[in-house]
Design a protein around this motif. Structure first.
Motif, PDB file in Angstrom:
ATOM      1  N   THR A 101     -51.536  61.754   7.418  1.00  0.00           N
ATOM      2  CA  THR A 101     -50.182  62.581   6.311  1.00  0.00           C
ATOM      3  C   THR A 101     -50.227  61.307   5.700  1.00  0.00           C
ATOM      4  OG1 THR A 101     -48.215  62.119   7.726  1.00  0.00           O
ATOM      5  CG2 THR A 101     -48.984  60.715   8.046  1.00  0.00           C
ATOM      6  N   LYS A 102     -48.864  61.741   4.819  1.00  0.00           N
ATOM      7  CA  LYS A 102     -48.596  60.685   3.755  1.00  0.00           C
ATOM      8  C   LYS A 102     -47.470  60.613   3.636  1.00  0.00           C
ATOM      9  CE  LYS A 102     -50.876  62.595  -0.456  1.00  0.00           C
ATOM     10  NZ  LYS A 102     -51.821  63.183  -1.295  1.00  0.00           N
ATOM     11  N   LEU A 103     -46.840  58.825   3.648  1.00  0.00           N
ATOM     12  CA  LEU A 103     -45.008  58.736   3.635  1.00  0.00           C
ATOM     13  C   LEU A 103     -45.175  57.833   1.643  1.00  0.00           C
ATOM     14  CD1 LEU A 103     -44.327  57.198   6.713  1.00  0.00           C
ATOM     15  CD2 LEU A 103     -43.901  59.411   6.001  1.00  0.00           C
ATOM     16  N   PRO A 104     -44.246  58.587   1.430  1.00  0.00           N
ATOM     17  CA  PRO A 104     -43.493  57.875   0.512  1.00  0.00           C
ATOM     18  C   PRO A 104     -43.928  55.911   0.205  1.00  0.00           C
ATOM     19  CG  PRO A 104     -41.695  60.016   0.607  1.00  0.00           C
ATOM     20  CD  PRO A 104     -42.819  59.208   2.456  1.00  0.00           C
ATOM     21  N   ALA A 105     -44.555  55.358  -0.548  1.00  0.00           N
ATOM     22  CA  ALA A 105     -44.852  53.945  -0.155  1.00  0.00           C
ATOM     23  C   ALA A 105     -43.001  53.055  -0.184  1.00  0.00           C
ATOM     24  CB  ALA A 105     -45.342  53.379  -2.218  1.00  0.00           C
ATOM     25  N   LYS A 106     -41.847  53.517  -0.861  1.00  0.00           N
ATOM     26  CA  LYS A 106     -40.842  52.823  -0.945  1.00  0.00           C
ATOM     27  C   LYS A 106     -40.351  52.873   0.719  1.00  0.00           C
ATOM     28  CE  LYS A 106     -38.193  57.198  -2.199  1.00  0.00           C
ATOM     29  NZ  LYS A 106     -36.951  57.563  -3.255  1.00  0.00           N
ATOM     30  N   ARG A 107     -40.717  54.319   1.257  1.00  0.00           N
ATOM     31  CA  ARG A 107     -40.587  54.144   2.718  1.00  0.00           C
ATOM     32  C   ARG A 107     -40.609  53.125   3.396  1.00  0.00           C
ATOM     33  NH1 ARG A 107     -40.309  59.872   4.961  1.00  0.00           N
ATOM     34  NH2 ARG A 107     -40.175  58.907   6.487  1.00  0.00           N
ATOM     35  N   ILE A 108     -41.890  52.565   3.130  1.00  0.00           N
ATOM     36  CA  ILE A 108     -42.112  51.387   3.871  1.00  0.00           C
ATOM     37  C   ILE A 108     -42.312  50.094   3.227  1.00  0.00           C
ATOM     38  CG2 ILE A 108     -44.736  50.270   5.113  1.00  0.00           C
ATOM     39  CD1 ILE A 108     -44.416  53.592   5.845  1.00  0.00           C
ATOM     40  N   GLY A 109     -42.046  49.339   4.512  1.00  0.00           N
ATOM     41  CA  GLY A 109     -41.595  47.914   3.977  1.00  0.00           C
ATOM     42  C   GLY A 109     -42.836  46.566   3.544  1.00  0.00           C
ATOM     43  N   ASP A 110     -42.710  45.892   2.929  1.00  0.00           N
ATOM     44  CA  ASP A 110     -42.560  44.626   2.613  1.00  0.00           C
ATOM     45  C   ASP A 110     -44.348  43.999   4.041  1.00  0.00           C
ATOM     46  OD1 ASP A 110     -43.251  45.621   0.240  1.00  0.00           O
ATOM     47  OD2 ASP A 110     -41.870  43.891  -0.882  1.00  0.00           O
ATOM     48  N   GLY A 111     -45.180  43.175   3.862  1.00  0.00           N
ATOM     49  CA  GLY A 111     -46.041  43.088   4.882  1.00  0.00           C
ATOM     50  C   GLY A 111     -47.618  43.361   5.409  1.00  0.00           C
ATOM     51  N   VAL A 112     -46.933  42.760   6.555  1.00  0.00           N
ATOM     52  CA  VAL A 112     -48.474  43.474   7.319  1.00  0.00           C
ATOM     53  C   VAL A 112     -48.495  44.531   8.445  1.00  0.00           C
ATOM     54  CG1 VAL A 112     -50.703  42.827   8.932  1.00  0.00           C
ATOM     55  CG2 VAL A 112     -49.825  41.450   7.073  1.00  0.00           C
ATOM     56  N   PRO A 113     -48.574  46.403   8.092  1.00  0.00           N
ATOM     57  CA  PRO A 113     -47.958  46.478   8.808  1.00  0.00           C
ATOM     58  C   PRO A 113     -48.397  46.478  10.336  1.00  0.00           C
ATOM     59  CG  PRO A 113     -49.871  47.409   7.891  1.00  0.00           C
ATOM     60  CD  PRO A 113     -49.717  46.243   7.242  1.00  0.00           C
ATOM     61  N   GLN A 114     -48.300  46.842  11.289  1.00  0.00           N
ATOM     62  CA  GLN A 114     -47.963  47.503  12.522  1.00  0.00           C
ATOM     63  C   GLN A 114     -47.675  48.788  13.131  1.00  0.00           C
ATOM     64  OE1 GLN A 114     -45.771  44.033  15.096  1.00  0.00           O
ATOM     65  NE2 GLN A 114     -47.030  42.812  14.992  1.00  0.00           N
ATOM     66  N   PHE A 115     -49.591  49.051  13.758  1.00  0.00           N
ATOM     67  CA  PHE A 115     -49.017  50.981  13.951  1.00  0.00           C
ATOM     68  C   PHE A 115     -49.430  51.084  15.912  1.00  0.00           C
ATOM     69  CE2 PHE A 115     -50.948  50.400   9.817  1.00  0.00           C
ATOM     70  CZ  PHE A 115     -50.101  51.557   9.187  1.00  0.00           C
ATOM     71  N   ARG A 116     -48.024  51.847  16.384  1.00  0.00           N
ATOM     72  CA  ARG A 116     -48.515  51.570  17.766  1.00  0.00           C
ATOM     73  C   ARG A 116     -48.031  53.543  18.332  1.00  0.00           C
ATOM     74  NH1 ARG A 116     -42.398  49.508  19.407  1.00  0.00           N
ATOM     75  NH2 ARG A 116     -41.540  51.438  18.503  1.00  0.00           N
ATOM     76  N   ALA A 117     -48.738  53.188  19.553  1.00  0.00           N
ATOM     77  CA  ALA A 117     -48.814  55.221  20.136  1.00  0.00           C
ATOM     78  C   ALA A 117     -47.849  55.051  20.807  1.00  0.00           C
ATOM     79  CB  ALA A 117     -49.923  55.349  20.711  1.00  0.00           C
ATOM     80  N   VAL A 118     -46.645  55.439  20.993  1.00  0.00           N
ATOM     81  CA  VAL A 118     -45.265  55.325  22.000  1.00  0.00           C
ATOM     82  C   VAL A 118     -45.353  57.227  22.411  1.00  0.00           C
ATOM     83  CG1 VAL A 118     -44.385  53.690  20.784  1.00  0.00           C
ATOM     84  CG2 VAL A 118     -44.090  56.053  20.114  1.00  0.00           C
ATOM     85  N   PRO A 119     -44.836  57.155  23.639  1.00  0.00           N
ATOM     86  CA  PRO A 119     -44.872  58.909  24.367  1.00  0.00           C
ATOM     87  C   PRO A 119     -43.705  59.079  23.823  1.00  0.00           C
ATOM     88  CG  PRO A 119     -44.668  56.587  25.867  1.00  0.00           C
ATOM     89  CD  PRO A 119     -44.585  56.469  25.037  1.00  0.00           C
ATOM     90  N   ARG A 120     -44.519  60.512  23.240  1.00  0.00           N
ATOM     91  CA  ARG A 120     -43.149  61.254  22.354  1.00  0.00           C
ATOM     92  C   ARG A 120     -42.070  61.059  22.715  1.00  0.00           C
ATOM     93  NH1 ARG A 120     -43.710  68.081  21.846  1.00  0.00           N
ATOM     94  NH2 ARG A 120     -43.125  67.052  23.398  1.00  0.00           N
ATOM     95  N   HIS A 121     -41.883  61.305  24.330  1.00  0.00           N
ATOM     96  CA  HIS A 121     -40.035  61.995  24.626  1.00  0.00           C
ATOM     97  C   HIS A 121     -39.764  60.216  25.222  1.00  0.00           C
ATOM     98  CE1 HIS A 121     -40.703  65.909  25.954  1.00  0.00           C
ATOM     99  NE2 HIS A 121     -41.598  66.077  26.320  1.00  0.00           N
ATOM    100  N   GLY A 122     -40.230  58.697  24.321  1.00  0.00           N
ATOM    101  CA  GLY A 122     -40.227  57.953  24.926  1.00  0.00           C
ATOM    102  C   GLY A 122     -39.939  57.979  26.272  1.00  0.00           C
ATOM    103  N   VAL A 123     -38.952  56.898  27.103  1.00  0.00           N
ATOM    104  CA  VAL A 123     -39.277  56.619  28.659  1.00  0.00           C
ATOM    105  C   VAL A 123     -38.287  57.299  29.569  1.00  0.00           C
ATOM    106  CG1 VAL A 123     -39.032  54.920  30.479  1.00  0.00           C
ATOM    107  CG2 VAL A 123     -39.759  54.198  27.793  1.00  0.00           C
ATOM    108  N   LEU A 124     -38.999  58.378  29.629  1.00  0.00           N
ATOM    109  CA  LEU A 124     -37.931  59.184  30.330  1.00  0.00           C
ATOM    110  C   LEU A 124     -37.670  59.109  31.675  1.00  0.00           C
ATOM    111  CD1 LEU A 124     -38.098  62.787  28.555  1.00  0.00           C
ATOM    112  CD2 LEU A 124     -35.961  61.249  28.271  1.00  0.00           C
ATOM    113  N   THR A 125     -36.996  59.510  33.100  1.00  0.00           N
ATOM    114  CA  THR A 125     -36.906  59.434  34.445  1.00  0.00           C
ATOM    115  C   THR A 125     -36.903  60.664  34.790  1.00  0.00           C
ATOM    116  OG1 THR A 125     -35.080  58.849  34.372  1.00  0.00           O
ATOM    117  CG2 THR A 125     -36.480  57.033  33.992  1.00  0.00           C
ATOM    118  N   GLY A 126     -37.321  60.957  35.372  1.00  0.00           N
ATOM    119  CA  GLY A 126     -37.191  62.351  36.399  1.00  0.00           C
ATOM    120  C   GLY A 126     -38.020  62.907  37.217  1.00  0.00           C
TER     121      GLY A 126
END
Length: 133
Positions: free
Chosen positions: A67-92
């Motif tokens: 994918t691509k993102l406009p550079a202005k949407r990404i802040g300055d510094g060292v990026p950190q990438f993480r995977a998170v559940p699509r639904h977040g934390v859902l209980t049920g």
């Protein structure tokens, strides 16, 4: 910001993210190893800003994202990438699916989601939604 970075899931590396600058955009290319039981989305945090990169799709025995993102949407510094559940934390309540048995919770499917637990598909009925059964 250009380079190759680890993609983390709960502190454990699950893949690599390659970042390249293309004019006014950053191009993100990722290959991750997931079990396939949970759908994950990828996020980048940089300079105090977090942006969603999208959901990797299965391809060749792994999960990939390009994918691509406009550079202005990404802040300055060292990026950190993480995977998170699509639904977040859902209980049920997890209700296993069986082709031989009728499903008694049809009225609650609007606010439910599919999940695979221990290799068995089922529906998770969210606790925060009250309906008659």
């Amino acid at each position: 910001m250009e380079g190759v970075y680890q993609v983390l899931l709960g502190g454990q590396s699950v893949g690599k993210m390659r970042v390249e600058r293309q004019g006014l955009y950053y191009r993100f290319s990722c290959r991750c190893e997931f079990s396939g039981e949970v759908i994950y989305k990828l996020e980048v945090t940089c300079g105090g800003r977090t942006e969603s990169l999208g959901i990797p799709v299965p391809e060749g025995g792994a999960f990939v994202l390009n994918t691509k993102l406009p550079a202005k949407r990404i802040g300055d510094g060292v990026p950190q990438f993480r995977a998170v559940p699509r639904h977040g934390v859902l209980t049920g309540r997890f209700v296993p699916l069986s082709p031989e048995e009728p499903f008694a919770y049809l009225s609650r499917l609007q606010n439910a989601f599919l999940e695979i637990r221990d290799g068995r598909p089922g529906i998770v009925l969210r606790d925060d939604v009250q309906t008659e059964v």
